[in-house]
Design a protein around this motif. Structure first.
Motif, PDB file in Angstrom:
ATOM      1  N   LEU A   1      -2.047 -51.742 -38.604  1.00  0.00           N
ATOM      2  CA  LEU A   1      -2.231 -52.818 -37.877  1.00  0.00           C
ATOM      3  C   LEU A   1      -2.000 -52.774 -36.458  1.00  0.00           C
ATOM      4  O   LEU A   1      -1.127 -52.189 -35.955  1.00  0.00           O
ATOM      5  N   THR A   2      -3.106 -53.044 -35.547  1.00  0.00           N
ATOM      6  CA  THR A   2      -3.022 -52.955 -34.360  1.00  0.00           C
ATOM      7  C   THR A   2      -2.874 -54.651 -33.841  1.00  0.00           C
ATOM      8  O   THR A   2      -3.874 -55.432 -34.210  1.00  0.00           O
ATOM      9  N   ALA A   3      -1.827 -54.769 -33.150  1.00  0.00           N
ATOM     10  CA  ALA A   3      -1.846 -56.403 -32.517  1.00  0.00           C
ATOM     11  C   ALA A   3      -1.690 -56.296 -30.993  1.00  0.00           C
ATOM     12  O   ALA A   3      -1.616 -55.162 -30.482  1.00  0.00           O
ATOM     13  N   TYR A   4      -2.467 -57.389 -30.333  1.00  0.00           N
ATOM     14  CA  TYR A   4      -2.513 -57.391 -29.029  1.00  0.00           C
ATOM     15  C   TYR A   4      -1.927 -58.726 -28.639  1.00  0.00           C
ATOM     16  O   TYR A   4      -2.149 -59.835 -29.219  1.00  0.00           O
ATOM     17  N   ALA A   5      -1.191 -58.850 -27.493  1.00  0.00           N
ATOM     18  CA  ALA A   5      -0.656 -59.979 -26.845  1.00  0.00           C
ATOM     19  C   ALA A   5      -0.258 -59.908 -25.439  1.00  0.00           C
ATOM     20  O   ALA A   5      -0.042 -59.009 -24.878  1.00  0.00           O
ATOM     21  N   LYS A   6      -0.591 -61.170 -24.563  1.00  0.00           N
ATOM     22  CA  LYS A   6      -0.270 -61.155 -23.163  1.00  0.00           C
ATOM     23  C   LYS A   6       0.965 -61.310 -23.043  1.00  0.00           C
ATOM     24  O   LYS A   6       1.611 -62.251 -23.736  1.00  0.00           O
ATOM     25  N   LEU A   7       1.865 -60.757 -22.022  1.00  0.00           N
ATOM     26  CA  LEU A   7       2.931 -60.811 -21.778  1.00  0.00           C
ATOM     27  C   LEU A   7       3.114 -61.967 -20.938  1.00  0.00           C
ATOM     28  O   LEU A   7       2.271 -62.385 -19.909  1.00  0.00           O
ATOM     29  N   LYS A   8       4.147 -62.761 -20.730  1.00  0.00           N
ATOM     30  CA  LYS A   8       4.434 -63.568 -19.832  1.00  0.00           C
ATOM     31  C   LYS A   8       4.935 -63.043 -18.457  1.00  0.00           C
ATOM     32  O   LYS A   8       4.479 -63.402 -17.229  1.00  0.00           O
ATOM     33  N   GLN A   9       5.577 -61.871 -18.570  1.00  0.00           N
ATOM     34  CA  GLN A   9       5.982 -60.928 -17.526  1.00  0.00           C
ATOM     35  C   GLN A   9       5.618 -59.719 -17.710  1.00  0.00           C
ATOM     36  O   GLN A   9       5.745 -59.246 -18.791  1.00  0.00           O
TER      37      GLN A   9
ATOM     38  N   LYS B   1       8.807 -63.590 -25.137  1.00  0.00           N
ATOM     39  CA  LYS B   1       8.039 -62.616 -24.072  1.00  0.00           C
ATOM     40  C   LYS B   1       6.513 -63.098 -23.844  1.00  0.00           C
ATOM     41  O   LYS B   1       5.993 -62.552 -23.198  1.00  0.00           O
ATOM     42  N   ILE B   2       5.836 -63.701 -25.003  1.00  0.00           N
ATOM     43  CA  ILE B   2       4.289 -63.408 -25.144  1.00  0.00           C
ATOM     44  C   ILE B   2       3.783 -65.011 -24.735  1.00  0.00           C
ATOM     45  O   ILE B   2       3.992 -65.723 -25.288  1.00  0.00           O
ATOM     46  N   GLU B   3       2.492 -64.822 -24.236  1.00  0.00           N
ATOM     47  CA  GLU B   3       1.498 -66.031 -24.428  1.00  0.00           C
ATOM     48  C   GLU B   3       1.166 -66.199 -25.723  1.00  0.00           C
ATOM     49  O   GLU B   3       0.148 -65.294 -26.467  1.00  0.00           O
ATOM     50  N   LEU B   4       1.694 -67.352 -26.317  1.00  0.00           N
ATOM     51  CA  LEU B   4       1.306 -67.644 -27.874  1.00  0.00           C
ATOM     52  C   LEU B   4      -0.063 -67.454 -28.021  1.00  0.00           C
ATOM     53  O   LEU B   4      -0.435 -67.001 -29.198  1.00  0.00           O
ATOM     54  N   ASP B   5      -0.979 -68.145 -27.415  1.00  0.00           N
ATOM     55  CA  ASP B   5      -2.193 -68.145 -27.728  1.00  0.00           C
ATOM     56  C   ASP B   5      -2.904 -67.053 -27.414  1.00  0.00           C
ATOM     57  O   ASP B   5      -4.519 -67.043 -27.622  1.00  0.00           O
TER      58      ASP B   5
END
Lengths: 343, 343, 343, 343
Positions: free
Chosen positions: D241-249, D164-168
């Motif tokens: 822990l707070t994690a952030y990631a951009k989604l592909k969709q 689901k996520i943009e790995l970088d």
């Protein structure tokens, strides 16, 4: 054995739930509150998410008595005195954690709690639940002691019972964590005011004073009063109580420690520290232990007694379950066998 | 006036720096330490980054005396007694924050501090720096009091000086923030052990006891000893002291408060709380104030005295500057005029 | 220069009082509140006992304008927008600490604050008071920035102004002490719930977000949005903000630190940490400093920016005084020259 | 089942003791340490007074293997790699809580831990003990994950496994309580420095990073690195822990929560919060729960994941027991069935 918890949404009620989950012979069959519904209960207590399958119910004594063998009232002083009535009338066992059924002398409740007491006749039927010194351990109506009262009474019992101290010299300097003030918000428990702070409150006027004197008089009828201060320290849980008293005769530290060890030798939850060791608050948190350290000062002829309890453990829910065990004939440690949480 | 601070890297030394930055008549011309160099000083004290232009220098008395008019020794007990010697020999003013020049009776330092004392002749030349009760406010050698000692002596002064209390009834229950233990690491000050905890340490054996008795005897020579406990509470700064004593005669709360107000009416830094009000620890943090609350208990014939100070303020650096002001003839508030930091 | 403080009983108002006491050119001539009278003011703020000789007055703009040269509104959002009107109408200088005059785009206040905004015409006349980047430093109407906004904007300014980062990669993880929530009690700030806890609140919805975007767009008009989280940590004061962003080009840690040092070389209150050093929260408490640490991660091509401020200092009262100094032509440090309080 | 605990005097060792006391099928038959003897063990851990009848023994593998069916190594990284050898050689089950047997790629241990690794051949035989995603749950050699690693891996698993996520774009901002640093004293864990403070440490260099990447690559082999920060907050226990990631969709909050619920539907100890709810740190303290809250931000196309664990529970001792249960075929909750301690 099946029990119901009324007032489960307060800190003592939640702690009853926590201990009873480990109890081998007790099942909590219903939980009750009039301040919240199930949905808000989980929202306000996310630590219980998915762990409590019971619905949160209204307080209906008839239904409780159908389902349960005993009711635990973890309700505030002033509320229990009404809630308990139908249970008592029906001869149904009640352990009440409030102050409503502790004071057996006419007028005392009124003057210390500032509202009208339950009927004195009812109060007389309640046994004061200082677990190590119960008058009628099989009583079906138990007035669980206050947190400060528990710590004070256990601190002084061996000295008073053995007629060791000058009664008018007793000084109690008690410090409590903030959970003792309950869940209700106020500026006195507002984080920015309480953190990094310490405050003495209820100077010579804490409502546990008459309860303490009542119990101490069982051990020495000539005791009239005590000097008693209560302060708030910036911890969530725990009572750290320092008591001072002049002795009638000098004593060695070894004799002093032995006096306490002898008194409490059959009491699992009272741990007397060795000579030269004093308990820290954290060593009892999350448990029903009451740890006591002792020192005699030959310069002043005074003894110092350091007593620590978890105000929600031995000071409330833990002792309530200990009393439940006494009532039901279970082993004293049932449900209370966890190690303190440390660090 | 030009001053040097020796031991500037400890908590009291840093606090001297903080207060003196606001002083209208005093310039800190050099800062000294033998435990750190300039680079590590900024690394360990990032709050000072870009704010202290002075280099951190070795401790060289000759150079200090060339540059300065007075030296502040914020060095530990055991260190000051050596460091002070060349200054005294050269008749140069010294304010010492350690315990090394406080105890004027032969043998006391040895028995309470466990090491050899400075020469008694030297110690006698130091004036004990309880600022509100100085014997020789113009003395050029000042032994700044201990933090517990300051709080205790100010708590008891009006009662003792007016012969109001039964001497053998005095009980002091003192609680201190953790910065009182200094910067040195130990398991007793390890966060995971200290946070959410409270501990009684140095049972009847704190090294401030003889200093307190020495001062109290100035007010009542018949006083021999006191009951004195010290506990650690989980705050960084502050001493919260609760004192108890039996009165010779009953008193009203109003008279009691008035007795203290009268005693301290010319002392800016002592704030007597009104009847029914007791100070909270936070109300003095970051300042040189000592706030005192009072209550008489007719039931026990005891008075309760609640005293709060910042252990690094009135308990150390603040009082040192107050003493400097007395010595130099400056107004007492110079450099100490900040409001407490709240919340 | 004579100033009045309105809303002096809140935490920011009290902090204005604390800083202005040290200000060489400013005198506080009146203090105002509509929630307390003088008596309750001292009762609730015992740290001020005997230190504030001013009466606590009602809020009467006419009288304030007669007495003063400028008014500081330390009142909550929603209150300032009404209170400021008569001052603006009379062309009288106002520094407002609330969010009421910050958002210059129609509809934004309504959607983020949930109530009607002041007139947009009025808002346009206020200069946004990010002290290091003022548009009109001589404006007589200043909208002092929010605490989170100040920390975020200072963290990102050098990178944005130099076109260094991928705009859609910015992540802000901000943590605040509890005093940021003010004096009002709630279960979210109840000690027993907040102590030993950490909570993320206002997920993607903090009202400082539009203010931040508005300011960042001044530096890069193509920026549309940021990812922004706010959490509560169990300290009274301070904001600890960690920002992340991808760079357009790799950079060395040395170049990165130099970029920030160059940007802020004339800004006394911004202290850029050396390579490999990151600020701790405590190093700015009690002060107006904003300390920034930086690291580039070649693995991820991301920069990490750690920014700390005292939410009541640079995040509120401190910056308000810095803005006052700019307006009045005083040196920037006037009244703000204290060392941070440490430990 | 009989087990021995080696390194019982550390915080993780003590927590193993606490949980195993409630385990219906496991008996602790011996406890071991090389840093303390029995006497000092009780002195340093007064909460265990009278509760542990076992002697504290030297570490003798031969004797341990005679007495026990499995050994738990709660020893520090660098120590386990030696201690484990005789057990492995004898084909005896080991659960190791250190980092010594986690990193399976040559050279990684050396570069992140700064000392020589155990033999790679041995390391390969250990199964990485992320309990919900075990490769070989019946392995007799288990490398229990790091606390940060556990929280990170559980936070990202559903998104990575479902591509689901943009790995970088992944950013992890992790905060830990101070007990994570263990019992060893240092200025970084000195109360006066840590209390009221927050610090970012090990910038881009925490030794859990390679362990996390190794696990994440099992779910997406194209992942190379993550942005990962570790800060210390002033609580004793817990990781927030707070994690952030951009989604592909883009995704809705409902779909996002459902994705996690589906992933963990059979995992008792993972509690996915409902839409709009985020876990607080305290709701898992004293337990083995990992609670996860989720939000999608359509403005930034980023997801925020909030994950909380008790670093000594799910982050160490709790998960070790969960792994023990998997190995032995016990129900997952055995010994771990306590409610979190709250408040």
């Amino acid at each position: 054995m099946k029990v119901s918890i009324v007032g489960v949404t307060g800190y003592s009620g939640l702690e009853l739930l926590r201990y009873l989950r480990q109890h081998p012979y007790v099942e909590v069959v219903s939980i009750h509150s009039h301040s919240m519904n199930k949905k808000s209960f989980e929202a306000v207590n996310p630590h219980l998410k998915q762990l409590i399958s019971l619905p949160l119910e209204e307080i209906d004594p008839t239904i409780i008595m159908e389902k349960s063998d005993l009711v635990l009232l973890a309700t505030p002083s002033g509320v229990s005195k009404e809630l308990a009535l139908p249970f008592i009338k029906a001869n149904f066992p009640v352990i009440d954690l409030s102050g409503d059924f502790r004071l057996k002398k006419a007028g005392e409740y009124e003057s210390w709690y500032g509202s009208s007491a339950a009927s004195l006749e009812l109060i007389q039927q309640f046994d004061y639940g200082l677990a190590e010194f119960r008058d009628s351990p099989k009583s079906k109506w138990i007035a669980n002691p206050g947190c400060y009262a528990t710590a004070t009474e256990l601190a002084l019992a061996p000295l008073l019972r053995n007629n060791k101290i000058e009664l008018d010299s007793i000084v109690i300097d008690a410090k409590s964590g903030v959970s003792g003030a309950g869940k209700g918000v106020s500026s006195a428990t507002h984080f920015s005011e309480t953190h990094d702070n310490m405050t003495l409150y209820k100077m010579n006027s804490h409502q546990h004073i008459p309860e303490i004197i009542q119990q101490l008089q069982k051990w020495d009828v000539t005791l009239n009063t005590i000097q008693f201060s209560t302060s708030l320290i910036p911890v969530t849980r725990g009572i750290f109580l320092t008591a001072y008293a002049k002795l009638k005769q000098p004593i060695s530290d070894e004799e002093l420690v032995q006096l306490y060890k002898t008194q409490f030798e059959n009491n699992h939850f009272i741990r007397i520290q060795e000579v030269g060791h004093y308990p820290t608050l954290k060593q009892v948190i999350g448990s029903n232990y009451c740890d006591i350290g002792l020192a005699y000062n030959p310069q002043t002829n005074m003894v110092t007694i350091v007593t620590v309890i978890d105000n929600l453990g031995k000071g409330a829910a833990g002792q309530a379950i200990q009393n439940l065990n006494l009532y039901a004939g279970f082993e004293e440690q049932c449900g209370l066998d966890q190690l303190p949480i440390y660090p």
